[in-house]
Design an enzyme around this catalytic site. Structure first.
Site, PDB file in Angstrom:
ATOM      1  N   TYR A 120       0.819  -1.214   0.000  1.00  0.00           N
ATOM      2  CA  TYR A 120       0.000   0.000   0.000  1.00  0.00           C
ATOM      3  C   TYR A 120       0.856   1.270   0.000  1.00  0.00           C
ATOM      4  O   TYR A 120       0.386   2.355   0.337  1.00  0.00           O
ATOM      5  CB  TYR A 120      -0.952   0.027   1.200  1.00  0.00           C
ATOM      6  N   LYS A 167       4.718 -14.080   4.668  1.00  0.00           N
ATOM      7  CA  LYS A 167       4.796 -14.984   3.529  1.00  0.00           C
ATOM      8  C   LYS A 167       6.256 -14.965   3.057  1.00  0.00           C
ATOM      9  O   LYS A 167       6.575 -14.714   1.899  1.00  0.00           O
ATOM     10  CB  LYS A 167       3.814 -14.501   2.450  1.00  0.00           C
ATOM     11  N   ASP A 199      -1.404 -17.426   4.451  1.00  0.00           N
ATOM     12  CA  ASP A 199      -2.495 -18.184   3.811  1.00  0.00           C
ATOM     13  C   ASP A 199      -2.966 -19.316   4.720  1.00  0.00           C
ATOM     14  O   ASP A 199      -4.158 -19.521   4.932  1.00  0.00           O
ATOM     15  CB  ASP A 199      -2.094 -18.681   2.412  1.00  0.00           C
ATOM     16  N   ASP A 223      -5.254  -6.117   6.428  1.00  0.00           N
ATOM     17  CA  ASP A 223      -6.515  -5.630   5.862  1.00  0.00           C
ATOM     18  C   ASP A 223      -7.451  -6.805   5.581  1.00  0.00           C
ATOM     19  O   ASP A 223      -8.616  -6.826   5.983  1.00  0.00           O
ATOM     20  CB  ASP A 223      -6.201  -4.847   4.572  1.00  0.00           C
ATOM     21  N   ASP A 227     -10.889  -8.345   7.934  1.00  0.00           N
ATOM     22  CA  ASP A 227     -12.244  -8.423   7.372  1.00  0.00           C
ATOM     23  C   ASP A 227     -12.772  -9.850   7.431  1.00  0.00           C
ATOM     24  O   ASP A 227     -13.964 -10.090   7.632  1.00  0.00           O
ATOM     25  CB  ASP A 227     -12.273  -7.911   5.924  1.00  0.00           C
TER      26      ASP A 227
HETATM   27 MG    MG Z   1     -10.430  -3.030   4.302  1.00  0.00          MG
END
Ligand code: MG
Ligand code: NAI
Length: 326
Positions: A120, A167, A199, A223, A227
């Site tokens: 990001y 990872k 993962d 992120d 969620d």
């Molecule tokens: Mg989000």
């Protein structure tokens, strides 16, 4: 000493749940002063800027900020706001509450997400037509800062398990640095921790959510995993978050402006009220923060509940019930 709180409701249900959370804060009789600022789609339409200079200054000068949600302009609002408060840690607790029909009722997890770099960092480009690349940035400084924050958070809040998500088997350089640095911080602190490939961690969080505590994550992983955890505990209407820096912080629900229910007065205020409780913790009003959390938990358990939780109460009904319990 009076603390100045910048209140930026934004768009859609942000304009409904943010005032509700301010009502709860105001009912506590603490030396808090509220100053409001505009941001989001509405501000863009009115001033040609989704984050007007006045709002930037308000947030920079306040002791802490409570933000609601923005609509289509969300990225132009929340990313600069996080940077104005110098936030490097995004804290996202995902807890299941009694009375809420959660997929995983024993969940009590906190994601501590690196908030400034990774994928990001905003470094994308088109190399030639049809080929685009992105540069992933990982620094030792930011990795160390987020790991220190995560281990400290776990200790202060009584979480026994700390997991470092990564990872590094594939992203050997970048996640290699993140992992090595976070492990070194854990070892220097003499802390217990484990490391998990992100993962495999996603699978295991779904299967055994109650076995995890604090999860320290690179930006994108945090992120997505947070969620995923929202789905386990009963939905977005319940998830608060904090964006913490060294000298300032911003608190916001994880959800967006929810245009599908905006204007109906039925948005669940819990995520924003719980974000306000995190703001109280940050300002070291821990006892008041606990009172707010207890009140929210009581209302979630006994009702009234908004439609997202199967009830038919309004935002105002739930807010009044929370205030009655304080
Ligand atoms: Mg989000
Ligand atoms: P959303 O979080 O706004 O809504 C997703 C679903 O959850 C909707 O069905 C909504 O009704 C429901 N929901 C969310 N919060 C709720 C609450 N408090 N009470 C009851 N139901 C709730 O996400 P969506 O629909 O993907 O995005 C809508 C807009 O919000 C977009 O314009 C997006 O850019 C923006 N957004 C802004 C964010 C921010 O300001 N931090 C974060 C996420 C999205």
């Amino acid at each position: 000493m009076t603390h100045e709180i910048a209140v930026v409701p934004g768009d859609g249900i942000g304009t409904e749940v943010t005032p509700a959370a301010v009502e709860v804060l105001a009912a506590l009789d603490l030396p808090l002063e509220f100053v409001s600022g505009e941001a989001g789609d509405g501000a863009a339409a009115e001033y040609g800027d989704p984050l007007p200079e006045e709002t930037r200054e308000l947030v920079a000068e306040a002791d802490a900020t409570l933000f609601g949600a923005a609509g289509e302009t969300a990225a132009d609002v929340i990313l600069p706001l996080r940077s104005i408060v110098g936030s490097y840690a995004n804290v996202r607790p995902a807890r299941a509450y009694p009375g809420v029909d959660a997929l995983a009722p024993e969940t009590d997890l906190v994601f501590v997400r690196e908030n400034t770099e990774g994928v990001y960092a905003g470094l994308e480009q088109e190399v030639v037509d049809g080929v685009r690349t992105l540069t992933r940035v990982v620094t030792e400084d930011a990795s160390e800062q987020i790991a220190e924050f995560g281990f400290q958070y776990a200790k202060r809040n009584g979480y026994d398990r700390v997991t470092i998500a990564h990872k590094a088997n594939v992203m050997r350089q970048t996640d290699g640095l993140f992992l090595d640095t976070a492990e070194r911080v854990g070892q220097d602190r003499g802390a217990d921790y484990d490391t998990m490939l992100m993962d495999a961690l996603a699978t295991d969080i779904v299967m055994h959510p109650d076995s995890y505590g604090v999860v320290i994550c690179p930006n994108l992983a945090g992120d997505v995993l947070s969620d995923l955890a929202a789905g386990l505990v009963g939905g977005l209407g319940l998830l608060p978050s904090a964006n913490v820096g060294d000298e300032n912080a911003l608190f916001e629900p994880v959800h967006g402006s929810a245009p599908d229910i905006a204007g109906e007065g039925v948005a669940n205020p819990a995520a924003t009220v719980l974000s306000a409780a995190m703001l109280l913790d940050y300002l070291e009003y821990g006892e008041a923060a606990d009172r707010v959390r207890d009140a929210v938990e009581g209302v979630l358990a006994d009702g009234p509940r908004t439609p997202d939780l199967g009830g038919d109460a309004s935002t105002a009904d739930v807010t009044d019930a929370i205030i009655d319990r304080l």
